[in-house]
Design a protein around this motif. Structure first.
Motif, short mmCIF file in Angstrom:
data_model
loop_
_atom_site.label_atom_id
_atom_site.label_comp_id
_atom_site.label_asym_id
_atom_site.label_seq_id
_atom_site.Cartn_x
_atom_site.Cartn_y
_atom_site.Cartn_z
N THR A 14 0.78 -1.33 0.08
CA THR A 14 0.04 0.02 0.04
C THR A 14 0.97 1.22 -0.10
OG1 THR A 14 -1.69 -1.21 1.30
CG2 THR A 14 -1.91 1.27 1.05
N ASP A 15 0.64 2.23 -0.97
CA ASP A 15 1.13 3.33 -0.89
C ASP A 15 0.32 4.35 -0.09
OD1 ASP A 15 2.27 5.62 -1.51
OD2 ASP A 15 2.31 5.68 -3.74
N LYS A 16 0.81 4.53 1.14
CA LYS A 16 0.07 5.34 2.06
C LYS A 16 -0.05 6.75 1.84
CE LYS A 16 0.62 2.38 5.91
NZ LYS A 16 -0.98 1.57 5.76
N SER A 17 1.09 7.48 0.72
CA SER A 17 1.02 8.77 0.32
C SER A 17 0.31 9.18 -1.06
CB SER A 17 2.46 9.09 0.22
OG SER A 17 3.19 8.48 -0.65
N PHE A 18 -0.42 8.28 -1.42
CA PHE A 18 -0.98 8.48 -2.86
C PHE A 18 -2.07 7.48 -3.05
CE2 PHE A 18 -1.06 7.44 -7.62
CZ PHE A 18 -1.63 8.71 -7.78
N HIS A 20 -4.41 6.08 -5.68
CA HIS A 20 -4.52 5.95 -7.15
C HIS A 20 -5.98 6.29 -7.72
CE1 HIS A 20 -5.25 2.02 -5.87
NE2 HIS A 20 -5.74 1.62 -7.16
N GLU A 57 -7.14 0.92 -0.74
CA GLU A 57 -6.15 0.08 -0.30
C GLU A 57 -6.24 -1.37 -0.94
OE1 GLU A 57 -7.79 2.20 1.53
OE2 GLU A 57 -6.24 3.37 2.73
N LYS A 80 1.90 4.15 -8.11
CA LYS A 80 3.45 4.38 -8.22
C LYS A 80 4.32 3.48 -8.00
CE LYS A 80 2.52 9.50 -7.50
NZ LYS A 80 2.96 10.62 -6.68
N HIS A 83 4.19 -0.18 -5.99
CA HIS A 83 2.84 -0.32 -5.02
C HIS A 83 2.15 -1.07 -5.65
CE1 HIS A 83 5.36 3.01 -3.05
NE2 HIS A 83 4.93 2.39 -2.17
#
Ligand code: SF4
Ligand code: SF4
Length: 90
Positions: A14-18, A20, A57, A80, A83
């Protein structure tokens, strides 16, 4: 095999800052059909007390929600880097 069992076979980074995928909650508030809640195979879209709850998520990156929402609420981007979902079996 139930969908929950199938989904449990997946791995996620999981990309916690983005996020998608994002939805426009102003549009969702007046949605007449909530098609996304029926269309998403990962149940990322649910209704809680009549309000749309979305969680990127658990997304399996199928793209269905972009087509299912005919109201222009869903914005979809590729994840990104490395991820997102990882398919272990095919
Ligand atoms: S994402 Fe689209 S289909 Fe789902 S509740 Fe919002 S407007 Fe309706
Ligand atoms: S891309 Fe597929 S799995 Fe991801 S939120 Fe949309 S419908 Fe659900």
């Amino acid at each position: 095999m139930k969908i929950e069992d199938r989904l449990s076979l997946l791995n996620y980074k999981t990309d916690k800052s983005f996020a998608h995928i994002t939805v426009d909650h102003n549009i969702c508030e007046t949605c007449p059909d909530n098609f996304c809640t029926y269309a998403c195979p990962a149940r990322c879209y649910t209704l809680i007390e009549g309000k749309l709850n979305f969680k990127y998520e658990d997304c399996v990156e199928c793209g269905t929600c972009v087509v299912a929402c005919s109201h222009g609420s869903v914005s979809w981007n590729n994840v990104k880097g490395a991820h997102g979902v990882k398919y272990k079996y095919g």
